[in-house]
Design a protein around this motif. Structure first.
Motif, short mmCIF file in Angstrom:
data_model
loop_
_atom_site.label_atom_id
_atom_site.label_comp_id
_atom_site.label_asym_id
_atom_site.label_seq_id
_atom_site.Cartn_x
_atom_site.Cartn_y
_atom_site.Cartn_z
N ARG A 32 0.86 -1.19 0.00
CA ARG A 32 0.00 0.00 0.00
C ARG A 32 0.89 1.23 0.00
NH1 ARG A 32 -3.60 -0.28 4.65
NH2 ARG A 32 -1.90 0.65 5.80
N THR A 34 1.15 5.40 0.03
CA THR A 34 0.49 6.66 0.35
C THR A 34 1.37 7.80 -0.17
OG1 THR A 34 -0.49 5.71 2.34
CG2 THR A 34 -0.46 8.12 2.18
N GLU A 36 1.52 11.89 -0.26
CA GLU A 36 0.93 13.06 0.38
C GLU A 36 1.62 14.33 -0.10
OE1 GLU A 36 0.07 14.90 4.83
OE2 GLU A 36 1.14 13.02 4.64
N SER A 79 -3.85 13.76 -0.14
CA SER A 79 -3.08 12.53 -0.25
C SER A 79 -3.83 11.55 -1.14
CB SER A 79 -2.79 11.92 1.12
OG SER A 79 -3.99 11.54 1.74
N GLN A 81 -3.88 7.20 -2.02
CA GLN A 81 -3.42 5.90 -1.56
C GLN A 81 -3.90 4.84 -2.54
OE1 GLN A 81 -4.91 3.82 2.24
NE2 GLN A 81 -3.06 4.89 2.89
N THR A 83 -3.27 0.35 -3.61
CA THR A 83 -2.68 -0.95 -3.29
C THR A 83 -2.41 -1.70 -4.58
OG1 THR A 83 -3.87 -1.05 -1.20
CG2 THR A 83 -3.03 -3.12 -2.04
#
Length: 128
Positions: A32, A34, A36, A79, A81, A83
């Motif tokens: 995963r 992220t 930002e 942000s 995100q 996967t």
């Protein structure tokens, strides 16, 4: 975590035992990511460049547009995100790379994806 030009990237890998088959030298991880935008300018992620190294030191490079079929735009403070997954033919390895970004003014620049280890449990060796 890596921060480049005010854009922070962090990655959390997870070994997928149910999808892996050590007897067949097939090991799978989900990860995963992220991203930002801690900076002051709106940016768009254009492409990715992954460098995946297995336990034997064999390198596999993956390049392509966007991530998971998207080219997200991040305003300051936002942000994103997602996967994805990675297979290896060894019980451990490493991944890292870069994303190409574009600012509102049209400037393109690369940001770092921090290198992280892919470790299957019980293999007795950890790469960091």
């Amino acid at each position: 975590m890596a921060i480049t030009r005010g854009i922070a990237v962090s990655v959390e890998p997870t070994y997928l035992e149910a999808k892996s088959s050590p007897r067949s030298s097939q090991y799978f991880w989900a990860y995963r990511v992220t991203i930002e935008n801690q900076g002051r300018e709106t940016v768009q992620l254009l492409s990715r460049h992954w460098m995946i190294t297995n336990a034997r030191g064999e390198l596999n490079e993956v390049k392509g547009a966007g991530v998971v079929g998207e080219q997200p735009v991040l305003d300051p403070g936002e942000s994103y995100q997602y996967t994805s997954g990675a297979p290896l033919n060894t019980p451990w390895g490493m991944m890292g790379g870069s994303y190409q970004m574009e600012s509102e003014s049209g400037e393109r620049f690369d940001i770092e994806i921090p290198t992280f280890s892919l470790d299957s449990p019980g293999q007795g060796l950890v790469v960091n």
